[in-house]
Scaffold this motif. Structure first.
Motif, mmCIF file in Angstrom:
data_model
loop_
_atom_site.group_PDB
_atom_site.id
_atom_site.type_symbol
_atom_site.label_atom_id
_atom_site.label_comp_id
_atom_site.label_asym_id
_atom_site.label_seq_id
_atom_site.Cartn_x
_atom_site.Cartn_y
_atom_site.Cartn_z
ATOM 1 N N GLU A 231 -10.320 7.448 -20.550
ATOM 2 C CA GLU A 231 -11.064 7.867 -19.567
ATOM 3 C C GLU A 231 -11.307 6.672 -18.955
ATOM 4 O O GLU A 231 -12.002 6.034 -18.155
ATOM 5 N N ASP B 46 -12.868 16.451 -19.201
ATOM 6 C CA ASP B 46 -13.071 17.528 -19.051
ATOM 7 C C ASP B 46 -13.431 18.692 -20.563
ATOM 8 O O ASP B 46 -12.319 18.934 -21.103
ATOM 9 N N ARG B 47 -14.278 18.297 -21.055
ATOM 10 C CA ARG B 47 -14.618 18.576 -22.038
ATOM 11 C C ARG B 47 -14.361 20.162 -22.061
ATOM 12 O O ARG B 47 -14.115 21.208 -23.554
ATOM 13 N N ASP B 48 -13.548 20.939 -21.843
ATOM 14 C CA ASP B 48 -13.587 22.163 -21.671
ATOM 15 C C ASP B 48 -12.142 22.419 -21.658
ATOM 16 O O ASP B 48 -11.882 23.830 -21.413
ATOM 17 N N SER C 128 -17.640 14.339 -29.271
ATOM 18 C CA SER C 128 -17.299 14.179 -28.442
ATOM 19 C C SER C 128 -17.031 15.281 -27.346
ATOM 20 O O SER C 128 -17.550 15.210 -26.084
ATOM 21 N N GLY C 129 -17.204 17.039 -28.188
ATOM 22 C CA GLY C 129 -18.044 17.993 -26.731
ATOM 23 C C GLY C 129 -16.390 18.402 -26.379
ATOM 24 O O GLY C 129 -17.562 19.312 -25.845
ATOM 25 N N PHE C 130 -15.186 18.183 -26.849
ATOM 26 C CA PHE C 130 -14.415 18.836 -26.705
ATOM 27 C C PHE C 130 -14.292 20.504 -27.512
ATOM 28 O O PHE C 130 -14.627 20.748 -28.444
ATOM 29 N N THR C 131 -14.238 21.275 -26.873
ATOM 30 C CA THR C 131 -14.392 22.045 -26.675
ATOM 31 C C THR C 131 -13.227 23.784 -26.799
ATOM 32 O O THR C 131 -13.317 24.650 -27.635
ATOM 33 N N GLU D 186 -14.333 10.514 -17.203
ATOM 34 C CA GLU D 186 -14.027 11.483 -18.613
ATOM 35 C C GLU D 186 -13.983 13.083 -17.895
ATOM 36 O O GLU D 186 -13.352 13.434 -17.134
ATOM 37 N N LEU E 207 -12.708 13.985 -31.492
ATOM 38 C CA LEU E 207 -12.353 14.537 -29.925
ATOM 39 C C LEU E 207 -14.009 15.620 -30.558
ATOM 40 O O LEU E 207 -15.542 15.683 -29.938
ATOM 41 N N GLU E 208 -13.907 16.244 -31.643
ATOM 42 C CA GLU E 208 -14.897 17.459 -31.798
ATOM 43 C C GLU E 208 -16.189 16.569 -31.321
ATOM 44 O O GLU E 208 -17.291 17.740 -30.590
#
Length: 326
Positions: free
Chosen positions: A240, A15-17, A40-43, A13, A37-38
């Motif tokens: 991933e 890294d979302r950050d 799925s939590g990517f910041t 997985e 991506l948005e």
């Protein structure tokens, strides 16, 4: 073996950050990837429109990549078009795409980007490849003449990705989508691919009450179509779950004739007139269906049916028709 910081790489997985650069984030594929991506939590997503960052300018690309320092990059930026555009401007399609790819990939290497996903096109495969087309069909025969310049550029991108794996051991991968469609496509009468061109042609005919529509060719070639949102989902899944030197085909595993897709679009937009075929115009490759078994083995299959995808795309087109390019 591919590795990160000397440790053998295992897909996992993301890294979302971490900083994530999507090259071509306003195009058909790039915008779909951005939405995925948005969701799925990517910041920390990064992208710049071509008006602010010309990817053909090497110095600017290196400066931008050095500023962003992304951990992940998806290269979805490209000069694209249909048969007419590719046949008319082969130098542009070869030169522009080569420069975009070399600049972005070289800059990613210079900035130690961990994961890169290079996106190509199914036109990389020989014109008369066995169907469905397997990944190992690459470089086994002659290309389709109407888009060979674009195909050569995309093949070079695959080879550069593979070369980075061999020389530097980085877990970079590439994926080859089938014919894509969806929001933010190019619906220009002169520069678009077949499906958006047909949507615009039939919708305009329906609105005008025209009695007939004329399409290029015979209508007999077979094509596979994948919604851009499905493609975006597959891209994140590959990042991933997959690591390997071979490009991965991304498609639905089924195809239809151009005549069948034209009839379906006509029905969706409400066109009840006749369809005529200009057989003096080229058909292109007779069939282009991808073998998606490698992708299925990686755990992914498409979810959006052609009927649903067309209905969604026509709705988007009608909502944005006044602001479309071309």
């Amino acid at each position: 073996m591919t590795a990160v910081d000397g440790v053998e790489y295992t897909p996992r997985e993301l890294d979302r950050d971490a900083p994530f650069y999507v090259a071509g984030h306003r195009g058909l594929v790039g915008s779909a990837i951005w939405r995925k991506l948005e969701a799925s939590g990517f910041t920390d997503l990064h992208g710049k429109p071509s008006a602010d960052l010309d990817l053909k300018d090497r110095d600017d690309v290196f400066a931008y990549m050095s500023e962003v320092k992304p951990k992940y990059v998806v290269l979805a930026a490209a000069k694209v078009g249909g048969i007419l555009a590719n046949s008319t401007y082969p130098v542009d399609f070869l030169s522009d795409n080569m420069r975009i790819q070399v600049n972005v990939l070289d800059a990613a290497l210079a900035n130690d980007v961990e994961r890169v996903l290079f996106l190509g096109s199914s036109c990389i495969y020989p014109k008369f490849a066995d169907q469905p087309i397997r990944e190992d069909s690459l470089l086994t025969g002659h290309l389709e003449e109407t888009n060979d310049a674009y195909a050569i550029a995309k093949i070079a991108g695959i080879l550069q990705t593979q070369a980075v794996r061999r020389q530097y051991g980085l877990p970079w991968i590439s994926a080859m989508p089938t014919n894509l469609y969806g929001p933010n496509d190019n619906f220009s009468p002169k520069g678009s691919h077949v499906l958006p061109a047909l949507i615009r042609r039939y919708d305009e005919a329906a609105q005008a009450g025209a009695g007939s529509v004329t399409n290029w060719g015979t209508g007999t070639p077979r094509r596979e179509f994948l919604h851009a949102d499905d493609m975006a989902d597959a891209c994140l899944h590959l990042l991933e779950h997959y690591d390997g030197p071979d490009q991965v085909n991304v498609g639905t595993g089924s195809d239809v004739t151009i005549k069948e897709i034209a009839d379906t679009i006509a029905a969706v937009v409400g066109f009840s007139g006749d369809t005529e075929w200009d057989t003096t115009k080229p058909d292109g490759t007779p069939q282009k269906l991808l073998d998606v078994s490698k992708l299925a083995d990686a755990g992914w299959t498409s979810q959006i049916s052609l009927q649903e995808g067309l209905e969604r795309t026509v709705a988007w087109y009608r909502d944005h028709v006044g602001a479309l390019r071309g």
